[in-house]
Scaffold this motif. Structure first.
Motif, PDB file in Angstrom:
ATOM      1  N   TYR B  32       0.862  -1.179   0.000  1.00 25.28           N
ATOM      2  CA  TYR B  32       0.000   0.000   0.000  1.00 25.28           C
ATOM      3  C   TYR B  32       0.891   1.218   0.000  1.00 25.28           C
ATOM      4  O   TYR B  32       1.810   1.306   0.816  1.00 25.28           O
ATOM      5  CB  TYR B  32      -0.918  -0.002   1.223  1.00 25.28           C
ATOM      6  CG  TYR B  32      -2.087   0.933   1.105  1.00 25.28           C
ATOM      7  CD1 TYR B  32      -2.083   2.168   1.734  1.00 25.28           C
ATOM      8  CD2 TYR B  32      -3.206   0.580   0.359  1.00 25.28           C
ATOM      9  CE1 TYR B  32      -3.160   3.024   1.614  1.00 25.28           C
ATOM     10  CE2 TYR B  32      -4.290   1.440   0.236  1.00 25.28           C
ATOM     11  CZ  TYR B  32      -4.253   2.659   0.876  1.00 25.28           C
ATOM     12  OH  TYR B  32      -5.321   3.504   0.760  1.00 25.28           O
ATOM     13  N   LEU B  34       1.328   5.566  -0.568  1.00 23.70           N
ATOM     14  CA  LEU B  34       0.645   6.848  -0.428  1.00 23.70           C
ATOM     15  C   LEU B  34       1.585   7.979  -0.825  1.00 23.70           C
ATOM     16  O   LEU B  34       2.811   7.866  -0.700  1.00 23.70           O
ATOM     17  CB  LEU B  34       0.197   7.068   1.033  1.00 23.70           C
ATOM     18  CG  LEU B  34      -0.609   5.969   1.708  1.00 23.70           C
ATOM     19  CD1 LEU B  34       0.302   5.013   2.470  1.00 23.70           C
ATOM     20  CD2 LEU B  34      -1.614   6.576   2.675  1.00 23.70           C
ATOM     21  N   TYR B  36       2.080  12.074   0.066  1.00 19.21           N
ATOM     22  CA  TYR B  36       1.712  13.181   0.925  1.00 19.21           C
ATOM     23  C   TYR B  36       2.365  14.444   0.385  1.00 19.21           C
ATOM     24  O   TYR B  36       3.450  14.414  -0.193  1.00 19.21           O
ATOM     25  CB  TYR B  36       2.195  12.962   2.367  1.00 19.21           C
ATOM     26  CG  TYR B  36       1.361  11.999   3.173  1.00 19.21           C
ATOM     27  CD1 TYR B  36       1.566  10.626   3.084  1.00 19.21           C
ATOM     28  CD2 TYR B  36       0.370  12.463   4.030  1.00 19.21           C
ATOM     29  CE1 TYR B  36       0.799   9.748   3.836  1.00 19.21           C
ATOM     30  CE2 TYR B  36      -0.396  11.595   4.788  1.00 19.21           C
ATOM     31  CZ  TYR B  36      -0.170  10.239   4.683  1.00 19.21           C
ATOM     32  OH  TYR B  36      -0.930   9.368   5.428  1.00 19.21           O
ATOM     33  N   SER B  93       3.507   0.955   3.147  1.00 21.31           N
ATOM     34  CA  SER B  93       3.276   0.094   4.306  1.00 21.31           C
ATOM     35  C   SER B  93       2.798  -1.272   3.825  1.00 21.31           C
ATOM     36  O   SER B  93       2.417  -1.443   2.676  1.00 21.31           O
ATOM     37  CB  SER B  93       2.279   0.715   5.269  1.00 21.31           C
ATOM     38  OG  SER B  93       1.021   0.847   4.658  1.00 21.31           O
ATOM     39  N   ALA B  94       2.844  -2.234   4.750  1.00 19.31           N
ATOM     40  CA  ALA B  94       2.356  -3.577   4.462  1.00 19.31           C
ATOM     41  C   ALA B  94       0.977  -3.726   5.078  1.00 19.31           C
ATOM     42  O   ALA B  94       0.753  -3.285   6.201  1.00 19.31           O
ATOM     43  CB  ALA B  94       3.309  -4.616   5.031  1.00 19.31           C
ATOM     44  N   SER B  95       0.058  -4.343   4.368  1.00 24.32           N
ATOM     45  CA  SER B  95      -1.329  -4.407   4.833  1.00 24.32           C
ATOM     46  C   SER B  95      -1.461  -5.149   6.152  1.00 24.32           C
ATOM     47  O   SER B  95      -2.401  -4.939   6.893  1.00 24.32           O
ATOM     48  CB  SER B  95      -2.226  -5.047   3.783  1.00 24.32           C
ATOM     49  OG  SER B  95      -1.748  -6.331   3.446  1.00 24.32           O
ATOM     50  N   ASN B  97       0.591  -4.721   8.498  1.00 28.50           N
ATOM     51  CA  ASN B  97       1.283  -3.894   9.482  1.00 28.50           C
ATOM     52  C   ASN B  97       1.121  -2.436   9.134  1.00 28.50           C
ATOM     53  O   ASN B  97       2.101  -1.732   8.872  1.00 28.50           O
ATOM     54  CB  ASN B  97       2.762  -4.264   9.531  1.00 28.50           C
ATOM     55  CG  ASN B  97       3.482  -3.537  10.657  1.00 28.50           C
ATOM     56  OD1 ASN B  97       2.849  -2.987  11.556  1.00 28.50           O
ATOM     57  ND2 ASN B  97       4.795  -3.497  10.599  1.00 28.50           N
ATOM     58  N   ASN B  98      -0.123  -1.984   9.079  1.00 24.66           N
ATOM     59  CA  ASN B  98      -0.326  -0.600   8.667  1.00 24.66           C
ATOM     60  C   ASN B  98      -0.003   0.390   9.762  1.00 24.66           C
ATOM     61  O   ASN B  98      -0.239   1.577   9.621  1.00 24.66           O
ATOM     62  CB  ASN B  98      -1.748  -0.401   8.154  1.00 24.66           C
ATOM     63  CG  ASN B  98      -2.777  -0.657   9.237  1.00 24.66           C
ATOM     64  OD1 ASN B  98      -2.477  -1.271  10.239  1.00 24.66           O
ATOM     65  ND2 ASN B  98      -3.974  -0.191   9.030  1.00 24.66           N
ATOM     66  N   ASN B  99       0.536  -0.097  10.896  1.00 25.15           N
ATOM     67  CA  ASN B  99       0.993   0.832  11.919  1.00 25.15           C
ATOM     68  C   ASN B  99       2.247   1.568  11.489  1.00 25.15           C
ATOM     69  O   ASN B  99       2.534   2.646  11.965  1.00 25.15           O
ATOM     70  CB  ASN B  99       1.338   0.078  13.215  1.00 25.15           C
ATOM     71  CG  ASN B  99       0.175  -0.679  13.765  1.00 25.15           C
ATOM     72  OD1 ASN B  99      -0.964  -0.394  13.459  1.00 25.15           O
ATOM     73  ND2 ASN B  99       0.464  -1.673  14.567  1.00 25.15           N
ATOM     74  N   ASP B 100       3.027   0.949  10.655  1.00 26.16           N
ATOM     75  CA  ASP B 100       4.384   1.406  10.392  1.00 26.16           C
ATOM     76  C   ASP B 100       4.499   1.841   8.939  1.00 26.16           C
ATOM     77  O   ASP B 100       4.718   1.008   8.065  1.00 26.16           O
ATOM     78  CB  ASP B 100       5.368   0.272  10.708  1.00 26.16           C
ATOM     79  CG  ASP B 100       6.810   0.715  10.567  1.00 26.16           C
ATOM     80  OD1 ASP B 100       7.693  -0.112  10.846  1.00 26.16           O
ATOM     81  OD2 ASP B 100       7.060   1.869  10.157  1.00 26.16           O
ATOM     82  N   MET B 101       4.326   3.123   8.682  1.00 24.25           N
ATOM     83  CA  MET B 101       4.511   3.666   7.345  1.00 24.25           C
ATOM     84  C   MET B 101       5.952   4.101   7.201  1.00 24.25           C
ATOM     85  O   MET B 101       6.505   4.757   8.087  1.00 24.25           O
ATOM     86  CB  MET B 101       3.603   4.881   7.114  1.00 24.25           C
ATOM     87  CG  MET B 101       2.250   4.539   6.568  1.00 24.25           C
ATOM     88  SD  MET B 101       1.459   5.962   5.762  1.00 24.25           S
ATOM     89  CE  MET B 101       1.445   7.149   7.083  1.00 24.25           C
ATOM     90  N   PHE B 103       8.585   6.353   5.042  1.00 24.17           N
ATOM     91  CA  PHE B 103       8.563   7.512   4.162  1.00 24.17           C
ATOM     92  C   PHE B 103       9.884   7.659   3.415  1.00 24.17           C
ATOM     93  O   PHE B 103      10.953   7.329   3.937  1.00 24.17           O
ATOM     94  CB  PHE B 103       8.342   8.786   4.978  1.00 24.17           C
ATOM     95  CG  PHE B 103       6.925   9.003   5.421  1.00 24.17           C
ATOM     96  CD1 PHE B 103       6.416   8.339   6.522  1.00 24.17           C
ATOM     97  CD2 PHE B 103       6.102   9.878   4.736  1.00 24.17           C
ATOM     98  CE1 PHE B 103       5.110   8.539   6.942  1.00 24.17           C
ATOM     99  CE2 PHE B 103       4.796  10.097   5.143  1.00 24.17           C
ATOM    100  CZ  PHE B 103       4.309   9.423   6.247  1.00 24.17           C
ATOM    101  N   GLY B 104       9.801   8.209   2.212  1.00 25.05           N
ATOM    102  CA  GLY B 104      10.983   8.656   1.512  1.00 25.05           C
ATOM    103  C   GLY B 104      11.410  10.011   2.063  1.00 25.05           C
ATOM    104  O   GLY B 104      10.726  10.601   2.909  1.00 25.05           O
TER     105      GLY B 104
END
Lengths: 112, 113
Positions: B32, B34, B36, B93-95, B97-101, B103-104
């Protein structure tokens, strides 16, 4: 509908001191995540709180701790501050098990 | 470990032209993604997302493309407007483990009038 709010906006501390940052989530959200964004870097995940418990933690030392209150607001505490802790600290809220986090404006911490 | 990379720190385009922002990832568990957008003195604002079951997602002037085999995604903005000038972050993130995004480091886009 208030979004995510954080306080204070800016903070200056001395090395070795302790600091507490505060976050109120977006209305209806029950999960709060904290991120550290160093200059020129993307946000780094510190930890996430849900139901007043820490659900997951990133690669940060125990000097970083947190708390979530029954009203879903949260605090980030950092002990024994180091110069390298100077950064923008971002709080993000969401609903548990749903993607998409809403970020607050951040608290700029400077450690001298 | 930098699992999400944005190799271009900055990009400058003319108003009305296309802006293409790139992002690469290394963790095959990510499914997943995203984008921003961040203005100075504000927190990142969610722009658009895509799950790994798709290779394209479009929302108005913004389109995200995902190439899973290359572990690469891109954000296209057409036409670019001066108000699009901001720092853009790619996140993954991994579906399970969506707690841990992750970022680049961000790409600063400047759209010139």
């Amino acid at each position: 509908d208030a979004g995510v709010t954080q306080s204070p906006t800016h903070l200056i501390k001395t090395r070795g001191q302790q600091v507490t940052l505060r976050c109120s989530p977006k209305s209806g959200h029950d999960t709060v995540s904290w991120y550290q964004q160093a200059l020129g870097q993307g946000p780094q995940f510190i930890f996430q709180y849900y139901e007043e418990e820490e659900r997951q933690r990133g690669n940060f030392p125990d000097r970083f701790s947190g708390h979530q209150f029954p009203n879903y607001s949260s605090e980030l505490n950092v002990n024994a501050l180091l110069l390298g802790d100077s950064a923008l600290y971002l709080c993000a809220s969401s609903l548990v098990r749903q993607f998409g986090q809403y970020f607050g404006p951040g608290t700029r911490l400077t450690v001298t | 470990d930098q699992q999400v990379k944005q190799n271009s720190p900055s990009l400058s385009v003319q108003e009305g032209r296309i802006s293409i922002l790139n992002c690469d990832y290394t963790n095959s568990m990510f499914d997943y993604f995203l984008w921003y957008k961040k203005y100075p003195a504000e927190g990142p604002t969610f722009l658009i997302s895509i799950s790994s079951i798709k290779d394209k997602n479009e929302d108005g002037r913004f389109t995200v493309f995902l190439n899973k085999s290359a572990k690469h995604l891109s954000l296209h903005i057409v036409p670019s407007q001066p108000g699009d000038s901001a720092v853009y972050f790619c996140a993954a993130s991994a579906s399970d483990n969506n707690n841990d995004m992750r970022f680049g480091a961000g790409t600063r886009l400047t759209v010139k009038p």
